[in-house]
Design an enzyme around this catalytic site. Sequence first.
Site, PDB file in Angstrom:
ATOM      1  N   ARG A 171       0.831  -1.210   0.000  1.00 37.82           N
ATOM      2  CA  ARG A 171       0.000   0.000   0.000  1.00 37.82           C
ATOM      3  C   ARG A 171       0.864   1.259   0.000  1.00 37.82           C
ATOM      4  O   ARG A 171       0.931   1.988  -0.988  1.00 37.82           O
ATOM      5  CB  ARG A 171      -0.943  -0.005   1.214  1.00 37.82           C
ATOM      6  CG  ARG A 171      -2.106   1.007   1.099  1.00 37.82           C
ATOM      7  CD  ARG A 171      -1.734   2.465   1.368  1.00 37.82           C
ATOM      8  NE  ARG A 171      -1.251   2.701   2.726  1.00 37.82           N
ATOM      9  CZ  ARG A 171      -0.878   3.897   3.156  1.00 37.82           C
ATOM     10  NH1 ARG A 171      -0.890   4.951   2.349  1.00 37.82           N
ATOM     11  NH2 ARG A 171      -0.409   4.047   4.376  1.00 37.82           N
ATOM     12  N   ASP A 172       1.549   1.515   1.088  1.00 45.04           N
ATOM     13  CA  ASP A 172       2.319   2.748   1.224  1.00 45.04           C
ATOM     14  C   ASP A 172       3.463   2.807   0.219  1.00 45.04           C
ATOM     15  O   ASP A 172       3.833   3.876  -0.264  1.00 45.04           O
ATOM     16  CB  ASP A 172       2.859   2.839   2.656  1.00 45.04           C
ATOM     17  CG  ASP A 172       3.381   4.220   2.999  1.00 45.04           C
ATOM     18  OD1 ASP A 172       3.041   5.173   2.277  1.00 45.04           O
ATOM     19  OD2 ASP A 172       4.112   4.354   3.991  1.00 45.04           O
ATOM     20  N   CYS A 206       6.042  10.414  -0.134  1.00 40.97           N
ATOM     21  CA  CYS A 206       4.811  11.169   0.089  1.00 40.97           C
ATOM     22  C   CYS A 206       4.755  12.331  -0.895  1.00 40.97           C
ATOM     23  O   CYS A 206       5.646  13.190  -0.886  1.00 40.97           O
ATOM     24  CB  CYS A 206       4.746  11.697   1.524  1.00 40.97           C
ATOM     25  SG  CYS A 206       3.251  12.651   1.863  1.00 40.97           S
TER      26      CYS A 206
END
Length: 285
Positions: A15-16, A239
Amino acid sequence: MYFPKHVEIIEVGPRDGLQNEETFVPTESKKVLIEKLALAGFNRIETASFVHPKVVPQMADAAEIATFCRELGMKFIALTPNVKALQRAIDAGVPQIAVFVGASETFNEKNVNRTIEQSLAECTEVFQLAKKHHLFIRGYVSMCFSCPYEGEVLYEQVKRVVSHFVAHGADEISIGDTNGQANPKLVYERFSQLKKDFPHTQFVGHFHDTNGFAYVNILAAIQAGIEKFDSSIAGLGGCPFSPGATGNAATEKVVQLLEEMNVETNIKQDALKEAAHFANTIIKN
């Protein structure tokens, strides 16, 4: 120095690690990666995010991935940032869910277009519904040490979000060095204070390796009593709302570091290396 007998590593790569990849990773490749990670011995893996596909196209196959994980019989975590996402996860049979709120006001607004207060209110609704369905709840707190927009993040900013999560029944809380600017002294002090203020809360360390400090920061967190850590296979991740932030701490390096210090992880390193090699191949295609 203190070294526990065992540390739990929660794999977040599917996911991340993959969510910010511009090229869509085929669903079948994700399944192969998840299966390889499961065979390596992880007790829990974060595998999907039930966000709107227009926001995170990489996670458009979340329901199919959840079905696959259930068929494998594994414990897995899915990100559910709002009630609508949570309902989709419930319908898909997800056993553990996660929400996230930034400790920095500016970052939170850039990340989800909401104030921290608005995000916490939304989390309250998510927690209530998740509790009704007896789901395990993880709370992510992002930007817990510094922020690319605001600079230093104070402990009270982190405590504000943690307090809300604790009050509403989070089962564990992941404390994130989202932009990878923390140092071991700050990490030790922050986790020590969190453990003092919330002695019955399960905390998880989540470090990015922007400055090359992720692994020493993990050791610093261990000294403060933290025995659960997130990491991402092959160091995948980053991010988009944290300029310059690189990937997560690489799982294979974290496991090697801990095992060489006789800290058990119950992860098979040969299988982990194979998974890391595969992870690198699927993001290059």
